[in-house]
Design an enzyme around this catalytic site. Structure first.
Site, mmCIF file in Angstrom:
data_model
loop_
_atom_site.group_PDB
_atom_site.id
_atom_site.type_symbol
_atom_site.label_atom_id
_atom_site.label_comp_id
_atom_site.label_asym_id
_atom_site.label_seq_id
_atom_site.Cartn_x
_atom_site.Cartn_y
_atom_site.Cartn_z
ATOM 1 N N ASP A 72 0.937 -1.130 -0.073
ATOM 2 C CA ASP A 72 -0.113 -0.089 0.007
ATOM 3 C C ASP A 72 0.983 1.296 0.018
ATOM 4 O OD1 ASP A 72 -2.893 1.025 0.711
ATOM 5 O OD2 ASP A 72 -1.379 2.242 1.704
ATOM 6 N N TYR A 113 3.357 9.728 -0.547
ATOM 7 C CA TYR A 113 4.171 9.066 0.194
ATOM 8 C C TYR A 113 5.790 9.042 -0.409
ATOM 9 C CZ TYR A 113 0.550 6.547 2.515
ATOM 10 O OH TYR A 113 -0.783 6.254 2.985
ATOM 11 N N LYS A 121 -2.577 6.163 -4.254
ATOM 12 C CA LYS A 121 -3.651 6.993 -4.005
ATOM 13 C C LYS A 121 -3.444 8.321 -4.669
ATOM 14 C CE LYS A 121 -3.692 4.670 0.356
ATOM 15 N NZ LYS A 121 -2.097 4.562 0.867
ATOM 16 N N HIS A 134 -7.540 9.737 -2.177
ATOM 17 C CA HIS A 134 -6.756 9.536 -0.706
ATOM 18 C C HIS A 134 -7.732 10.265 0.164
ATOM 19 C CE1 HIS A 134 -2.524 9.347 0.914
ATOM 20 N NE2 HIS A 134 -3.313 8.901 1.809
HETATM 21 P P1 NAD Z 1 0.824 1.148 11.794
HETATM 22 O O1 NAD Z 1 -0.466 1.133 12.976
HETATM 23 O O2 NAD Z 1 0.777 0.140 10.931
HETATM 24 O O3 NAD Z 1 1.972 1.473 12.894
HETATM 25 C C1 NAD Z 1 3.162 1.387 12.333
HETATM 26 C C2 NAD Z 1 3.996 1.679 13.751
HETATM 27 O O4 NAD Z 1 3.884 0.770 14.611
HETATM 28 C C3 NAD Z 1 5.685 1.625 13.185
HETATM 29 O O5 NAD Z 1 6.032 2.701 12.721
HETATM 30 C C4 NAD Z 1 6.214 1.072 14.445
HETATM 31 O O6 NAD Z 1 6.577 2.210 15.171
HETATM 32 C C5 NAD Z 1 5.107 0.194 15.196
HETATM 33 N N1 NAD Z 1 5.190 -1.402 14.860
HETATM 34 C C6 NAD Z 1 4.907 -1.948 13.766
HETATM 35 N N2 NAD Z 1 4.901 -3.267 13.945
HETATM 36 C C7 NAD Z 1 5.319 -3.397 15.271
HETATM 37 C C8 NAD Z 1 5.281 -4.633 16.113
HETATM 38 N N3 NAD Z 1 5.121 -5.727 15.376
HETATM 39 N N4 NAD Z 1 5.586 -4.533 17.513
HETATM 40 C C9 NAD Z 1 5.708 -3.037 18.130
HETATM 41 N N5 NAD Z 1 5.445 -1.849 17.205
HETATM 42 C C10 NAD Z 1 5.316 -2.011 15.759
HETATM 43 O O7 NAD Z 1 0.490 2.708 11.316
HETATM 44 P P2 NAD Z 1 0.806 3.401 9.933
HETATM 45 O O8 NAD Z 1 2.128 3.100 9.005
HETATM 46 O O9 NAD Z 1 0.197 4.767 9.777
HETATM 47 O O10 NAD Z 1 -0.586 2.598 8.944
HETATM 48 C C11 NAD Z 1 -0.247 1.426 7.895
HETATM 49 C C12 NAD Z 1 -0.329 1.877 6.820
HETATM 50 O O11 NAD Z 1 -1.604 2.359 6.479
HETATM 51 C C13 NAD Z 1 0.541 3.021 6.357
HETATM 52 O O12 NAD Z 1 1.793 2.501 5.963
HETATM 53 C C14 NAD Z 1 -0.315 3.365 4.870
HETATM 54 O O13 NAD Z 1 0.015 2.353 3.902
HETATM 55 C C15 NAD Z 1 -1.534 3.299 5.365
HETATM 56 N N6 NAD Z 1 -2.177 4.637 5.788
HETATM 57 C C16 NAD Z 1 -3.164 5.284 4.939
HETATM 58 C C17 NAD Z 1 -3.667 6.496 5.573
HETATM 59 C C18 NAD Z 1 -4.627 7.050 4.536
HETATM 60 O O14 NAD Z 1 -5.000 8.315 4.977
HETATM 61 N N7 NAD Z 1 -5.150 6.151 3.597
HETATM 62 C C19 NAD Z 1 -3.170 7.128 6.513
HETATM 63 C C20 NAD Z 1 -2.259 6.479 7.348
HETATM 64 C C21 NAD Z 1 -1.609 5.215 6.927
#
Ligand code: NAD
Length: 278
Positions: free
Chosen positions: A46, A51, A76, A109
């Protein structure tokens, strides 16, 4: 090799229910991170124009040795490109950056109701062109509230295949999810771990201890059992492996319910009705 379930979208296309998100991964780190994820069995990536790492995602897919059809890639539309001409140019640039002749899924987005005179309808009709041309195998939206979706329903032809919204144990979004279920729109849960904020929760920790799994694995399993699509992000190799190692256990219905009850309607990101884009 891990068997990741597929979800069938409302247009008959399938999407792996679990994948890898690349928000906030620096372009210089993205090819390595995605390559590692693909080696670990991830088959759904994704990304987004916002990004700034589409080219690096495409490079990792190209280098992987996998057929293009084996990896599901989403991108997006950027917030500055909602006007149809700009959206067409932005989509061309996405395909060029990825090095693909199609994306599996392309999303608006953010709805940006306070910009472009609130006209996300023309933007959606432009995505319908990409779908008809076969350059986006599926199209959808992100951060749309039920009232935004209702408006698309009334004024356009294609129902979004997905709505990608913020969902985690502190923001369960059961109203938006129920609306989407009723209209055959699959829900993708972004920030599934609340960007890490939910992992110290005592309820989640206690479920994890009983299951012999980590808090992150329990939360990801909770999403899957609720039927949502998730793509956690990590650049730490151990966590990337840990996050995909969730297909050998089940939470009980009571555990799922206990985690759902943690809801506080607490967003980590902006409110879609107010967000004007950056
Ligand atoms: P997420 O909830 O996936 O959290 C990521 C963070 O959690 C990492 O940076 C790390 O600090 C921690 N983490 C990950 N795995 C872990 C583990 N096993 N143990 C402990 N800590 C851990 O947050 P995200 O990156 O914001 O969301 C995931 C994906 O969603 C993004 O990469 C993106 O592709 C998407 N996204 C979309 C939008 C949108 O507006 N459409 C907004 C934000 C994110």
């Amino acid at each position: 090799m891990t068997t990741i379930p597929n979800i069938t979208l409302n247009n008959g296309q399938t999407i792996p229910q679990f994948g890898f998100g690349v928000f906030q991964i620096k372009p210089k780190d993205t090819t390595a991170a995605v390559s590692r994820a693909l080696r670990d069995g991830y088959r759904h990536i994704d990304t987004a124009e916002m990004y700034g790492n589409e080219a690096e995602v495409g490079e990792a897919v190209a280098r992987s040795g996998l057929d293009r059809g084996e990896v599901f890639v989403t991108s997006k539309l950027n917030n500055d490109a909602h006007e149809p001409g700009a959206a067409r140019a932005a989509f061309d640039a996405t395909l060029k950056a990825l090095g693909f002749d199609y994306v599996d899924l392309f999303l608006i987005h953010w709805p940006l109701p306070a910009r472009y005179g609130g006209d996300y309808v023309s933007t959606w009709k432009t995505l319908e062109e990409f779908y008809r041309e076969g350059r986006a195998r599926s199209i959808g939206v992100s951060n749309f509230q039920p009232h935004h979706l209702r408006r698309l329903h009334g004024e356009t032809q294609i129902i979004p295949a997905v709505n990608q919204i913020e969902v985690h144990p502190y923001l369960t979004q059961d109203d938006v999810r129920a609306f989407c279920a009723e209209h055959q729109i699959a829900v993708e849960a972004w920030s599934p771990l609340g960007q890490g904020s939910v992992l110290d929760d005592p309820v989640i920790r206690s479920v994890a201890e009983r299951a012999g799994k980590t808090p992150a694995q329990v939360v990801l399993r909770w999403h899957l059992q609720r039927g949502d699509i998730v793509f956690p992000k990590s650049v730490t190799p151990k966590r990337v492996k840990e996050n995909i190692d969730i297909f050998d256990f089940q939470l009980s219905a009571a555990d799922v319910e206990d985690i759902t009850l943690l809801n506080k309607n607490e967003r980590t990101g902006p409110d879609p009705d107010k967000f004007g884009g950056r």
